[in-house]
Design a protein around this motif. Sequence first.
Motif, PDB file in Angstrom:
ATOM      1  N   LEU A  48       0.823  -1.212   0.000  1.00 32.33           N
ATOM      2  CA  LEU A  48       0.000   0.000   0.000  1.00 32.33           C
ATOM      3  C   LEU A  48       0.855   1.260   0.000  1.00 32.33           C
ATOM      4  CD1 LEU A  48      -2.941  -0.776   2.445  1.00 32.33           C
ATOM      5  CD2 LEU A  48      -3.159   0.190   0.154  1.00 32.33           C
ATOM      6  N   LYS A  49       1.835   1.313   0.885  1.00 34.95           N
ATOM      7  CA  LYS A  49       2.652   2.512   1.006  1.00 34.95           C
ATOM      8  C   LYS A  49       3.501   2.734  -0.241  1.00 34.95           C
ATOM      9  CE  LYS A  49       4.253   3.199   5.047  1.00 34.95           C
ATOM     10  NZ  LYS A  49       5.035   3.099   6.305  1.00 34.95           N
ATOM     11  N   THR A  50       4.113   1.676  -0.770  1.00 37.16           N
ATOM     12  CA  THR A  50       4.978   1.807  -1.945  1.00 37.16           C
ATOM     13  C   THR A  50       4.183   2.229  -3.165  1.00 37.16           C
ATOM     14  OG1 THR A  50       6.425   0.093  -1.034  1.00 37.16           O
ATOM     15  CG2 THR A  50       6.672   0.610  -3.368  1.00 37.16           C
ATOM     16  N   ALA A  51       3.005   1.617  -3.359  1.00 35.05           N
ATOM     17  CA  ALA A  51       2.172   1.966  -4.512  1.00 35.05           C
ATOM     18  C   ALA A  51       1.707   3.421  -4.416  1.00 35.05           C
ATOM     19  CB  ALA A  51       0.980   1.025  -4.589  1.00 35.05           C
ATOM     20  N   ALA A  52       1.320   3.852  -3.215  1.00 34.16           N
ATOM     21  CA  ALA A  52       0.858   5.234  -3.042  1.00 34.16           C
ATOM     22  C   ALA A  52       1.990   6.224  -3.323  1.00 34.16           C
ATOM     23  CB  ALA A  52       0.319   5.423  -1.629  1.00 34.16           C
ATOM     24  N   LEU A  53       3.187   5.934  -2.863  1.00 32.57           N
ATOM     25  CA  LEU A  53       4.327   6.828  -3.125  1.00 32.57           C
ATOM     26  C   LEU A  53       4.655   6.872  -4.612  1.00 32.57           C
ATOM     27  CD1 LEU A  53       6.631   5.857  -0.116  1.00 32.57           C
ATOM     28  CD2 LEU A  53       5.507   8.062  -0.482  1.00 32.57           C
ATOM     29  N   GLN A  54       4.560   5.710  -5.299  1.00 38.80           N
ATOM     30  CA  GLN A  54       4.828   5.692  -6.745  1.00 38.80           C
ATOM     31  C   GLN A  54       3.788   6.529  -7.492  1.00 38.80           C
ATOM     32  OE1 GLN A  54       7.549   3.884  -8.677  1.00 38.80           O
ATOM     33  NE2 GLN A  54       6.755   5.725  -9.634  1.00 38.80           N
ATOM     34  N   LEU A  55       2.525   6.392  -7.085  1.00 38.99           N
ATOM     35  CA  LEU A  55       1.471   7.181  -7.742  1.00 38.99           C
ATOM     36  C   LEU A  55       1.718   8.666  -7.522  1.00 38.99           C
ATOM     37  CD1 LEU A  55      -1.187   7.091  -9.329  1.00 38.99           C
ATOM     38  CD2 LEU A  55      -2.390   7.074  -7.134  1.00 38.99           C
ATOM     39  N   ARG A  56       2.137   9.042  -6.333  1.00 39.12           N
ATOM     40  CA  ARG A  56       2.418  10.453  -6.071  1.00 39.12           C
ATOM     41  C   ARG A  56       3.532  10.964  -6.987  1.00 39.12           C
ATOM     42  NH1 ARG A  56       1.605  14.515  -2.290  1.00 39.12           N
ATOM     43  NH2 ARG A  56       2.593  16.377  -3.190  1.00 39.12           N
ATOM     44  N   ALA A  57       4.545  10.124  -7.215  1.00 42.48           N
ATOM     45  CA  ALA A  57       5.647  10.522  -8.100  1.00 42.48           C
ATOM     46  C   ALA A  57       5.139  10.741  -9.516  1.00 42.48           C
ATOM     47  CB  ALA A  57       6.744   9.465  -8.077  1.00 42.48           C
TER      48      ALA A  57
ATOM     49  N   VAL B 190      -6.340  -3.039   8.140  1.00 49.05           N
ATOM     50  CA  VAL B 190      -6.525  -2.401   6.832  1.00 49.05           C
ATOM     51  C   VAL B 190      -6.700  -0.895   6.967  1.00 49.05           C
ATOM     52  CG1 VAL B 190      -8.099  -2.178   4.885  1.00 49.05           C
ATOM     53  CG2 VAL B 190      -7.383  -4.441   5.659  1.00 49.05           C
ATOM     54  N   LEU B 191      -7.612  -0.466   7.851  1.00 50.63           N
ATOM     55  CA  LEU B 191      -7.908   0.960   7.967  1.00 50.63           C
ATOM     56  C   LEU B 191      -6.653   1.752   8.333  1.00 50.63           C
ATOM     57  CD1 LEU B 191     -10.110   3.121   7.891  1.00 50.63           C
ATOM     58  CD2 LEU B 191     -10.482   2.717  10.319  1.00 50.63           C
ATOM     59  N   ARG B 192      -5.907   1.263   9.325  1.00 51.70           N
ATOM     60  CA  ARG B 192      -4.677   1.971   9.743  1.00 51.70           C
ATOM     61  C   ARG B 192      -3.661   2.023   8.617  1.00 51.70           C
ATOM     62  NH1 ARG B 192      -0.110  -0.209  11.327  1.00 51.70           N
ATOM     63  NH2 ARG B 192      -1.060  -2.242  11.754  1.00 51.70           N
ATOM     64  N   GLN B 193      -3.493   0.930   7.878  1.00 52.45           N
ATOM     65  CA  GLN B 193      -2.499   0.902   6.804  1.00 52.45           C
ATOM     66  C   GLN B 193      -2.882   1.853   5.671  1.00 52.45           C
ATOM     67  OE1 GLN B 193      -2.152  -3.261   5.807  1.00 52.45           O
ATOM     68  NE2 GLN B 193      -0.554  -3.608   7.351  1.00 52.45           N
ATOM     69  N   VAL B 194      -4.157   1.911   5.344  1.00 49.29           N
ATOM     70  CA  VAL B 194      -4.609   2.834   4.286  1.00 49.29           C
ATOM     71  C   VAL B 194      -4.387   4.286   4.722  1.00 49.29           C
ATOM     72  CG1 VAL B 194      -6.615   3.675   3.019  1.00 49.29           C
ATOM     73  CG2 VAL B 194      -6.229   1.213   3.277  1.00 49.29           C
ATOM     74  N   GLU B 195      -4.753   4.602   5.963  1.00 46.17           N
ATOM     75  CA  GLU B 195      -4.546   5.963   6.471  1.00 46.17           C
ATOM     76  C   GLU B 195      -3.064   6.339   6.449  1.00 46.17           C
ATOM     77  OE1 GLU B 195      -8.283   6.347   9.640  1.00 46.17           O
ATOM     78  OE2 GLU B 195      -6.338   5.578  10.288  1.00 46.17           O
ATOM     79  N   GLU B 196      -2.189   5.422   6.818  1.00 47.61           N
ATOM     80  CA  GLU B 196      -0.752   5.706   6.796  1.00 47.61           C
ATOM     81  C   GLU B 196      -0.253   5.922   5.376  1.00 47.61           C
ATOM     82  OE1 GLU B 196       1.192   2.520   8.797  1.00 47.61           O
ATOM     83  OE2 GLU B 196       0.548   3.148  10.816  1.00 47.61           O
ATOM     84  N   ALA B 197      -0.715   5.096   4.426  1.00 50.18           N
ATOM     85  CA  ALA B 197      -0.288   5.239   3.030  1.00 50.18           C
ATOM     86  C   ALA B 197      -0.718   6.587   2.462  1.00 50.18           C
ATOM     87  CB  ALA B 197      -0.857   4.096   2.190  1.00 50.18           C
ATOM     88  N   LEU B 198      -1.958   7.013   2.770  1.00 48.11           N
ATOM     89  CA  LEU B 198      -2.437   8.317   2.289  1.00 48.11           C
ATOM     90  C   LEU B 198      -1.647   9.454   2.924  1.00 48.11           C
ATOM     91  CD1 LEU B 198      -6.297   7.690   2.369  1.00 48.11           C
ATOM     92  CD2 LEU B 198      -4.818   7.797   0.341  1.00 48.11           C
ATOM     93  N   ALA B 199      -1.350   9.305   4.227  1.00 48.49           N
ATOM     94  CA  ALA B 199      -0.629  10.377   4.913  1.00 48.49           C
ATOM     95  C   ALA B 199       0.801  10.501   4.392  1.00 48.49           C
ATOM     96  CB  ALA B 199      -0.631  10.097   6.423  1.00 48.49           C
ATOM     97  N   VAL B 200       1.476   9.370   4.181  1.00 45.55           N
ATOM     98  CA  VAL B 200       2.876   9.391   3.732  1.00 45.55           C
ATOM     99  C   VAL B 200       2.987   9.921   2.313  1.00 45.55           C
ATOM    100  CG1 VAL B 200       4.834   7.924   3.120  1.00 45.55           C
ATOM    101  CG2 VAL B 200       3.651   7.575   5.291  1.00 45.55           C
ATOM    102  N   SER B 201       2.074   9.505   1.441  1.00 43.67           N
ATOM    103  CA  SER B 201       2.182   9.885   0.027  1.00 43.67           C
ATOM    104  C   SER B 201       1.557  11.242  -0.278  1.00 43.67           C
ATOM    105  CB  SER B 201       1.518   8.816  -0.841  1.00 43.67           C
ATOM    106  OG  SER B 201       0.117   8.746  -0.553  1.00 43.67           O
TER     107      SER B 201
END
Length: 851
Positions: free
Chosen positions: A665-674, A699-710
Amino acid sequence: METKRLSHLVDHALLGDGAARQRAVVDGVVDLVAHAGVSPQILAVLDSLPVLVSAIDLRHRQVITYWNRECEAVSGYASEELVDHPEALQWLYPEPLYLARKTADFQELGPHFRDLEWTLTTKSGEKRRIAWSTIDGLQSGPGQYAVWCVGLDVTARSESDRLLRDRDKLLGSVFRHLPDMVYLKDGEGRWLLTNPAARAVLGLSEQEAYGYTNLEIADRNHPQGESLRQSALTDEATWQSGRASHMQEVADDGQGNLRWLDVIRVPTFGRRGQRLHLLMVRRDITDQRIAATKLELAGRVLEQSTDGIIVTDEQNRIIMVNGAFTEITGYQSNEVLGRDPHILASGQHDPSFFQHMWKVLAEEGRWAGEIWNRRKNGEVYPQWMSLSALHQRAHGEVTHYVAAFSDLSSRKAAEEKIAYLSSQDVITGLPNRAHVALRSTLVLKHAKTTHEQVAMIVIDVDNFKTLNDSLGHAAGDQMLREVGQRLSQFADERSVVGRLSGDEFLILLRNVQGTADAAHMVTALMDAVGQPMVLADMPVNVSISAGIAMFPADGDQFDALFGRADSALYAAKRGGRGTYQFANATMNEVALERLRLESALRLAIENNALRLEYQPLIHLPSGRVVGTEALCRWDHPERGAIPPSLFIPIAEDCGLIEALGGWVLKTAALQLRAWHDAGQPELMMAVNLSARQFQRGVVLRQVEEALAVSGIAPDRLELELTESVLLHDGEAVTAVLRRLQALGVKLSIDDFGTGYSSFAYLRRIKFDKIKIDQSFVRDLIDDPDNAAIVRGIISLALSLGLRVLAEGVETEEIAQRLRHLQCTYAQGYHFARPLRPEVFALQQGLSIPPV
């Protein structure tokens, strides 16, 4: 005239008082001889004086030239022995270094000094301290040079001074090293004297303390200012009382900690009642107070303990018992004090028992075990005793013995029940795992001697969790009991039947005639268990899966057989429920390979050795790339590419899916941001979610973290989940999905049509997209049934206002048919394979490195 004056001095010396008398003679002789010079008459008088008079030539010959009778009396040497003798000075001052130092002082001072003290050694070896004063300008005769000296024996005074100095030094040393804090103040409260301990507590130097009062020091914002002010008030109260005081005080140490102090104040007054000095001694008793509190608490704990306590001295005589001792034994404390604990003995242990007990106690310092003793009423009872030896810290000798014991009578009464509960399963009444292992080991040992074949069958109830969650835990327990009864009825008395854990059972069948016989028995067993049963007033059909291992072909020990049977069960459940599987070498190798892959996957996740590829999502009407699906890839350093269909289930089974899913989740979100920052802000990112991620509640916590990081917009992230997710904890999953929708992310159903499809899911949750599984899309042209299914799914989605995406599009013909059916999106090899991020960026005209 000079003779008369000397006679007068002599008379004065004889009539005077001690040291004053001798000092007067010395002063008079020095003054008179200095003016009159030396004559025979003067020498005669000098010889009769009660003071020492000598002349020493230290410039030329280093000899004594004159030595009067007082010198003779003090030193023990006659004038004839010393005068003009070259070694006279060495006799009087036998220590060379001392003589050299004093001679140097003598020559440096010349003929002008007063009260120069030398330590003279008498002829008998006694030490005498002489204070010498010179007679200025006196010559013995032409060509001679001698310094005339008048000496005063100050040995007594010197010894007194030394004793005083030693006493002062001792008192000063004691004062400095006293651990107590000592203060001396004047009548107005100013500090006159403190020892280092007092200054250290307050953090003051001598300059900061002396001459100041407590209040003046407190006014400097001293950390202990409040304590100083309170002490000043107590000082005043002591002055007012006019007598010494002794009390305990509590003070802040300046760091927020309270210290308890034992304080003595002693005031002294002058003859007219004026205040002179106040001596104050403070002792920090915090540790003693804490120790006393602990001791008191220990006493209370000892008395309140439900265990009986006996304390004996080194001779094993009882010196203390607690209340529980009396309750257990019936003896009052006054009946046992001073006696040997042997009075409690039951007589049921032989001497070797006690010899062993004392041997262990002597070697290890403690012993614990069960022992039988006798109460006062004669009743013999069991007790558990812990016996310890206490040793003196300095020398290690035993000082006391402490025994703590509890009455085991009630425990013994419950042992049979405890033994039953420890070996039987509470719900089914069958032997539990430990008891099954023990009984099976005995059966296998017997089979080894009789050369029988034995079948070990590990059984698992299919879909037990779903049934348990749907019907309730009470119904689940009822089902387990019913399954256990049916298994027990099927097996004979020579078999072993038990519940391992959860919904897993084990049966060990003896004297089996090969695998065919075992398969026949398992089939019959599955039929017996599969008969309908009523749970929570509802008829339910239950099926089981089984794994079979044969003795001795698959192993001759319980653990080996169980491991292979369990692996066979896993294979049976993977191949389809309601079936069985025999263990074999290939299966064992598969299990080992799975373990190796699990270990390698864990290491890859920890070392960030996985990567993502991205498969474009195509808008069918326009042919544009509107997004991409993130797909996890694992390149093993030795085995090459490991397919997701292999490592994703492993991650789900061994608990790694939480870490893996979060990373994806986090890696995909960061790639999309790029990619958004590089000029493609409309791109979507689809990410698959595992049912296990929902079960673990992350799931909810991981999605929130991915959105916040990216920092990507939530509506650019699409979460894909299979229909199986909704089977587990339906209400809980629904709540999570609604919270995800509240965040703004998109939701889609993956592999639609392959799971437990139900319109109820679509009513509870407003999904954004349905993905048609590639198994229907691949045969869209050639299989009319698949075509009908695809057409029906698209029509259903369009009627519900949902977008549709077809997976596995591999030809243009299939793409055209999907466009004709009004399918919105597609993905597949016809458009693009999964791409590395840099290749995807290049195809989209983006010049950015991968994340």
